[in-house]
Structures are given as structure tokens and as C-alpha cells.
Design a protein around this motif. Structure first.
Motif, PDB file in Angstrom:
ATOM      1  N   GLY A 173       0.795  -1.219   0.000  1.00  0.00           N
ATOM      2  CA  GLY A 173       0.000   0.000   0.000  1.00  0.00           C
ATOM      3  C   GLY A 173       0.824   1.263   0.000  1.00  0.00           C
ATOM      4  N   GLY A 174       2.158   1.146   0.154  1.00  0.00           N
ATOM      5  CA  GLY A 174       3.034   2.309   0.164  1.00  0.00           C
ATOM      6  C   GLY A 174       3.140   2.942  -1.217  1.00  0.00           C
ATOM      7  N   ARG A 175       3.692   4.143  -1.246  1.00  0.00           N
ATOM      8  CA  ARG A 175       3.689   4.902  -2.494  1.00  0.00           C
ATOM      9  C   ARG A 175       5.053   5.517  -2.813  1.00  0.00           C
ATOM     10  N   LEU A 176       5.259   5.754  -4.087  1.00  0.00           N
ATOM     11  CA  LEU A 176       6.448   6.404  -4.625  1.00  0.00           C
ATOM     12  C   LEU A 176       6.039   7.781  -5.120  1.00  0.00           C
ATOM     13  N   ALA A 177       6.796   8.816  -4.740  1.00  0.00           N
ATOM     14  CA  ALA A 177       6.502  10.185  -5.164  1.00  0.00           C
ATOM     15  C   ALA A 177       7.822  10.875  -5.489  1.00  0.00           C
ATOM     16  N   VAL A 178       8.098  11.073  -6.775  1.00  0.00           N
ATOM     17  CA  VAL A 178       9.410  11.506  -7.235  1.00  0.00           C
ATOM     18  C   VAL A 178       9.290  12.729  -8.138  1.00  0.00           C
ATOM     19  N   SER A 179      10.199  13.673  -7.957  1.00  0.00           N
ATOM     20  CA  SER A 179      10.423  14.732  -8.934  1.00  0.00           C
ATOM     21  C   SER A 179      11.730  14.411  -9.652  1.00  0.00           C
ATOM     22  N   ASP A 180      11.705  14.361 -10.970  1.00  0.00           N
ATOM     23  CA  ASP A 180      12.930  14.048 -11.699  1.00  0.00           C
ATOM     24  C   ASP A 180      12.813  14.564 -13.128  1.00  0.00           C
ATOM     25  N   VAL A 181      13.912  14.488 -13.848  1.00  0.00           N
ATOM     26  CA  VAL A 181      13.903  14.869 -15.253  1.00  0.00           C
ATOM     27  C   VAL A 181      13.678  13.640 -16.109  1.00  0.00           C
ATOM     28  N   GLY A 219       6.560  -3.786 -10.241  1.00  0.00           N
ATOM     29  CA  GLY A 219       5.380  -4.184  -9.487  1.00  0.00           C
ATOM     30  C   GLY A 219       4.444  -3.053  -9.109  1.00  0.00           C
ATOM     31  N   PHE A 220       4.822  -1.815  -9.437  1.00  0.00           N
ATOM     32  CA  PHE A 220       3.986  -0.669  -9.067  1.00  0.00           C
ATOM     33  C   PHE A 220       2.699  -0.631  -9.884  1.00  0.00           C
ATOM     34  N   VAL A 221       1.644  -0.120  -9.255  1.00  0.00           N
ATOM     35  CA  VAL A 221       0.387   0.152  -9.928  1.00  0.00           C
ATOM     36  C   VAL A 221       0.101   1.650  -9.814  1.00  0.00           C
ATOM     37  N   ASN A 222      -0.949   2.091 -10.499  1.00  0.00           N
ATOM     38  CA  ASN A 222      -1.290   3.521 -10.532  1.00  0.00           C
ATOM     39  C   ASN A 222      -0.082   4.363 -10.932  1.00  0.00           C
ATOM     40  N   VAL A 223       0.647   3.864 -11.915  1.00  0.00           N
ATOM     41  CA  VAL A 223       1.865   4.539 -12.363  1.00  0.00           C
ATOM     42  C   VAL A 223       1.505   5.787 -13.163  1.00  0.00           C
ATOM     43  N   ALA A 224       2.210   6.878 -12.895  1.00  0.00           N
ATOM     44  CA  ALA A 224       1.994   8.129 -13.625  1.00  0.00           C
ATOM     45  C   ALA A 224       3.324   8.851 -13.765  1.00  0.00           C
ATOM     46  N   VAL A 225       3.629   9.293 -14.981  1.00  0.00           N
ATOM     47  CA  VAL A 225       4.795  10.128 -15.252  1.00  0.00           C
ATOM     48  C   VAL A 225       4.272  11.359 -15.986  1.00  0.00           C
ATOM     49  N   GLU A 226       4.233  12.491 -15.295  1.00  0.00           N
ATOM     50  CA  GLU A 226       3.563  13.686 -15.802  1.00  0.00           C
ATOM     51  C   GLU A 226       4.524  14.870 -15.840  1.00  0.00           C
ATOM     52  N   PRO A 227       4.937  15.312 -17.036  1.00  0.00           N
ATOM     53  CA  PRO A 227       5.777  16.509 -17.117  1.00  0.00           C
ATOM     54  C   PRO A 227       5.076  17.711 -16.496  1.00  0.00           C
TER      55      PRO A 227
END
Length: 263
Positions: A173-181, A219-227
Motif C-alpha cells: 500500500g506504500g507509495r512512490l513520489a518523485v520529482s525528476d527529469v 510491481g507498481f500500480v497507478n503509475v503516472a509520469v507527468e511533465p
């Protein structure tokens, strides 16, 4: 320089040398001499508030390409891991958000940065810093609620393994939250094999589709990569001689470990 990227050992050496110099005050910032002359102003442009800057003090070195804490929406009591914690800026802000019941761990591969971060966090009881690499995180499996990072995963030679490690240390249930180029077009040939360009957060970025595939494979779900709407403008300020925004943008990267996943 050459068309082929440096090998993994050379990449790590270039990144470690660059950030050791930054930690020692011998180099300007991660994005070259053209940007981040005023770290406070830069951080505000990236989404940090004046209160954030006051809370983190000297931990703000003007590094980064966004505000991962704003994406993570941290709650009191959560456990947070910051990949590429630098001097501790995002860690201290996360520690303030999760409160005394929460915990923040920063991991950085540069001993000089870890030492500086520990000094900046001397008065904080709920944050610690560990020396380590993203591909071999010194963190136990399924022990953190949120993994954040700010313009650091692009520096890693083996990004699929980094995302697998992030998945490993997250609780179900944990989440990944990243700012990157991320790349929107191929890196120009004259930059592709340049260790300096990689250490400058320019030549090591991956295309959006590749990052989505890496996260999904991990294995991640709800994946989003948004410029970001201003993502090209942010990186364009990193180099006065080249329009980096023609192929590189700052983006928000997110994913979640399924709640029914095993540890």
C-alpha cells in the motif's frame, strides 16, 4: 566525450565527485554554473514555500527539479525514505510533515553529503542519514510508507533495479513520489557520452515510456509520469548555451505498491 554512455563505475565516480564538491562548497549546483545562483528563489520557483525554506535552513543547496513532498502528501506518523538526500533539505521538510510519531531516512552515495546532512539535522530527532546506493538500499524490506526523490534517480546507472529496490522497501500500500527529469527526445550525441553531463542531471534521464515500463515491471500500480507545465522552462535555466528543454523536462513520477502485495 563519445556516443556511448560511460560505464556504471565511471558514472558513479562522476556523480560522487561532483556532489562531494558541492557538499564542500567547491561547486555551484547539480545543473551547472548557469542556475541556482539564489537557492531560496530557485526553491520557491519549484514549489517550496518561504516557511519550508525557514524550516530547512542551510540544508537547501539549490538542488532539485521539483518538490516531491508536495506530490507525496505526507501524513503524521508515516515513515519516509528519500533517495539522494543530499544536504537533507527534503528530509527535514518530510520530518516536519510526519511529526514526532513519524520517521525519515535519507540515503546518499556521497560521504561528504551524508556528513553535511547529519550536521543540518543535529536538532531533529526523527530523521537519520545513511550512506548507500539506490540499487542496494541500506533499508529493511517493507519498512517505509513513502519513497521520495528529487532529481536523483536520473543519475543512477541501473534505474530498473532502483525502482525494484524502492518497491522492496515499501510496505504494502506504500507509495512512490518523485520529482525528476525525463526525456522527451533523444539526448544530443555530444552529451550522450559525457560524464559531466550525466552528473549535471542531463545525460542520464530516461524517456517517459521507459520509466513507466520500469515502474510497472517492478510491481507498481497507478503509475503516472507527468511533465510539469513549466518542466522545460526549469531545465532551460540550467544551461545558457543550449536549449535543454528541447529534449528534457522536469516531471512528477508516482506509483503505488499494491495493498495485497507480499513484503
Amino acid at each position: 566525450m563519445g556516443d556511448d554512455p560511460p560505464d556504471a563505475a565511471d558514472q558513479r565516480r562522476a556523480v560522487r565527485d561532483r556532489y562531494a564538491a558541492i557538499a564542500a562548497g567547491e561547486d555551484g549546483d547539480c545543473c551547472g554554473d548557469a542556475c541556482c545562483d539564489d537557492p531560496g528563489t530557485d526553491a520557491t520557483r519549484l514549489g517550496y514555500s518561504p516557511a519550508d525554506l525557514d524550516a530547512a535552513g542551510e540544508a537547501n543547496l539549490g538542488l532539485g527539479c521539483g518538490n516531491p513532498g508536495a506530490i507525496a502528501d505526507l501524513d503524521p506518523g508515516e515513515s519516509v525514505l528519500d533517495l539522494g538526500s543530499g544536504a537533507g533539505f527534503d528530509c527535514l521538510l518530510a520530518a516536519r510533515a510526519v511529526g514526532d510519531a513519524g520517521r525519515v531516512i535519507g540515503v546518499d552515495m556521497t560521504p561528504e553529503m551524508v556528513e553535511r546532512a547529519r550536521g543540518n539535522a543535529a536538532d531533529w530527532d526523527n530523521v537519520e542519514f545513511r550512506l548507500g546506493e539506490f540499487a542496494h538500499l541500506p533499508v529493511r524490506t517493507a519498512t517505509v510508507d513513502v519513497v521520495v526523490s528529487n532529481c536523483a534517480i536520473n543519475l543512477a546507472p541501473d534505474k530498473p533495479r532502483v525502482f525494484r529496490e524502492a518497491y522492496r522497501v515499501l510496505r504494502p500500500g506504500g507509495r512512490l513520489a518523485v520529482s525528476d527529469v525525463v526525456l522527451t527526445a533523444p539526448v544530443p550525441e555530444d552529451l550522450r557520452g559525457d560524464p559531466g553531463a550525466l552528473a549535471d542531471c542531463v545525460a542520464g534521464a530516461a524517456p517517459i515510456g521507459d520509466i513507466e515500463a520500469m515502474l510497472t515491471a517492478a510491481g507498481f500500480v497507478n503509475v503516472a509520469v507527468e511533465p510539469r507545465a513549466d518542466g522545460a522552462a526549469i531545465v532551460d535555466e540550467w544551461d545558457r548555451a543550449r536549449d535543454l528543454g528541447d529534449f528534457l523536462v522536469s516531471a512528477r513520477i508516482a506509483g503505488r505498491k499494491p495493498a495485497d502485495a507480499g513484503a
